[in-house]
Write an enzyme that holds these catalytic residues in place. Structure first.
Site, PDB file in Angstrom:
ATOM      1  CB  SER A   1      -0.951  -0.001   1.190  1.00  0.00           C
ATOM      2  OG  SER A   1      -0.246  -0.160   2.401  1.00  0.00           O
TER       3      SER A   1
ATOM      4  CE  LYS B   1      -7.462   1.234   0.907  1.00  0.00           C
ATOM      5  NZ  LYS B   1      -6.688   0.357   1.774  1.00  0.00           N
TER       6      LYS B   1
ATOM      7  CG  HIS C   1      -3.746  -0.567  -2.365  1.00  0.00           C
ATOM      8  ND1 HIS C   1      -4.278   0.706  -2.355  1.00  0.00           N
ATOM      9  CD2 HIS C   1      -3.438  -0.854  -1.082  1.00  0.00           C
ATOM     10  CE1 HIS C   1      -4.260   1.173  -1.120  1.00  0.00           C
ATOM     11  NE2 HIS C   1      -3.757   0.248  -0.322  1.00  0.00           N
TER      12      HIS C   1
HETATM   13  C1  LIG Z   1      -6.708   0.131   3.188  1.00  0.00           C
HETATM   14  C2  LIG Z   1      -6.143  -1.199   3.474  1.00  0.00           C
HETATM   15  C3  LIG Z   1      -6.787  -2.079   4.335  1.00  0.00           C
HETATM   16  C4  LIG Z   1      -7.996  -1.674   5.135  1.00  0.00           C
HETATM   17  O1  LIG Z   1      -9.145  -1.661   4.364  1.00  0.00           O
HETATM   18  P1  LIG Z   1     -10.385  -0.774   4.845  1.00  0.00           P
HETATM   19  O2  LIG Z   1     -11.542  -1.355   4.120  1.00  0.00           O
HETATM   20  O3  LIG Z   1     -10.080   0.620   4.470  1.00  0.00           O
HETATM   21  O4  LIG Z   1     -10.492  -0.971   6.335  1.00  0.00           O
HETATM   22  C5  LIG Z   1      -6.266  -3.347   4.477  1.00  0.00           C
HETATM   23  N1  LIG Z   1      -5.148  -3.715   3.833  1.00  0.00           N
HETATM   24  C6  LIG Z   1      -4.493  -2.893   3.006  1.00  0.00           C
HETATM   25  C7  LIG Z   1      -3.275  -3.385   2.300  1.00  0.00           C
HETATM   26  C8  LIG Z   1      -4.960  -1.600   2.815  1.00  0.00           C
HETATM   27  O5  LIG Z   1      -4.289  -0.772   2.021  1.00  0.00           O
END
Ligand SMILES: *Cc1c(COP(=O)(O)O)cnc(C)c1O
Length: 383
Positions: free
Chosen positions: A182, A239, A210
């Site tokens: 991320s 996302k 991602h």
């Molecule tokens: C954003 C993210 C999460 C968390 O997801 P949310 O739905 O925003 O709680 C988990 N793992 C990674 C790699 C992330 O980038």
């Protein structure tokens, strides 16, 4: 002042002195990629809504219809009275997208990792995890009471050595990695990690927050490694999918066990039906619009080419600055020119690697990307 408030003030002052205090800045998202921040319109290069599906007419209409039909909340845990049919429909869609037997939804990606890992691993088990894996994967690992061993970023030999040395003493082993990292935007060597897992009877878990929607024809990072066997494909709806919620795709028995035992599913209210309906609509858009889903990574590649950086492999490109105050200064400099690129500081990233994290979205134009590249070039950060 009471001792709690005194503690908080002292702690904040300490963080402030290290440029590590975090401040909320309200924003108003207008038409992507524009937003209003500090009273000014800026072009955001910091949203994870890579396909702008949080603002798409189809997702908004689906959410609105679900609110009209079912209200704004699920009213109970899924195991009580919160199991609205749209949740099952979304799980079926996710499983089909990932090519697994089943899927299970959770309240968020973070909650998914707090749910999955402690349900499947516990005392007597071994977790082997990449050092740059997302914070919630570490949180879930810690919560599990399993023995947690960390390997150097993307170092397959190191992961293999840990399993070689410690697998025999453990009942089960789980190898955990981000699919797309991320804060670095690079991919895990999923194929090789899968081979290592096969050799040592370890279960491979990837966090594809991602990847889904923007890599592998929308199916995520796993689709780039067709030979890999991934026991647990976890991800988020928040996302590229533009809504809210988390999920895991796996074999039916594994999903059934999670639905029976995962505490954040049992003891927390189900996802609002509107969030699930919006995600379902978003997955349809992703399926039907290859140009849309390919655009963010193509723009990231345009950016890296213009700056002579290694070619982007995801929607995320980091520019490592070093110290937190320097990263903040760089971010402020860009904001003054109309580009919002948030500085990422420790503990989100390792000390000395504070950075600008640039996220490309389908709504950026080529001119915006070139403009940002030139502005970054002018900052003199690239050596
Ligand atoms: C954003 C993210 C999460 C968390 O997801 P949310 O739905 O925003 O709680 C988990 N793992 C990674 C790699 C992330 O980038």
């Amino acid at each position: 002042m009471n001792s709690l408030a005194k503690f908080a003030e002292g702690k904040l002052a300490e963080l402030e002195a290290k440029s590590l205090r975090r401040i909320l800045v309200p924003v108003q998202r207008t038409v992507p990629p524009f937003m209003l921040r500090n009273g000014r319109e800026v072009i955001s290069f910091s949203c994870n809504d890579y396909l702008n599906l949080s603002q798409h007419p189809a997702t908004k209409a689906a959410a609105q219809a679900a609110i009209e039909a079912h209200g704004v909340g699920a009213a109970a845990s899924r195991l009580v009275t919160g199991d609205h049919p749209v949740l099952g429909a979304l799980e079926a869609k996710l499983a089909a997208l990932k090519g697994t037997e089943a899927a299970c939804l959770f309240g968020s990606g973070y909650l998914a990792n707090l749910a999955i890992i402690p349900t499947l691993a516990g005392r007597g088990d071994l977790i082997v995890i990449d050092e740059l894996a997302h914070a919630c994967l570490f949180a879930g690992s810690k919560l599990s009471d399993a023995r947690v061993m960390v390997f150097a970023h993307n170092d397959v030999a190191a992961a293999s050595a840990l399993l070689e040395q410690h697998r025999a003493g453990a009942r089960h082993a789980l190898l955990i990695t981000d699919g797309v990292f991320s804060m670095d935007g690079d991919l895990a060597p999923i194929g090789e990690l899968s081979d290592v897992c096969r050799l040592h009877d370890a279960w491979l878990m990837t966090d594809d927050a991602h990847g889904v929607g923007v890599l592998g024809e929308g199916r995520g990072s796993a689709a780039l490694f067709p030979q890999a066997r991934i026991a647990l494909q976890m991800g988020t709806l928040s996302k590229a999918i533009g809504s809210y919620g988390g999920y895991v795709c796996a074999e039916a028995s594994v999903v059934d066990l999670l639905k029976t035992r995962a505490r954040p599913l049992i003891y927390s209210t189900a996802l609002p039906p509107a969030s699930a309906a919006a995600a379902l609509a978003a997955l349809e858009v992703i399926e039907e619009e290859p140009e849309l889903r390919n655009r963010p990574v193509a723009l990231a590649r345009r950016f890296t080419a213009r700056l002579g950086l290694p070619e982007a492999v995801s929607t995320i490109v980091p520019i490592i600055v070093g110290e937190a105050d320097a990263a903040l200064a760089a971010s402020r400099g860009l904001e003054a020119q109309g580009f919002l690129v948030i500085a990422i500081r420790p503990p989100t990233v390792a000390a000395g690697t504070a950075r600008l994290r640039i996220a490309f979205s389908a709504a950026h134009t080529e001119a915006m990307v070139d403009g940002l590249a030139d502005a970054i070039s002018a900052l003199g950060l690239l050596r």
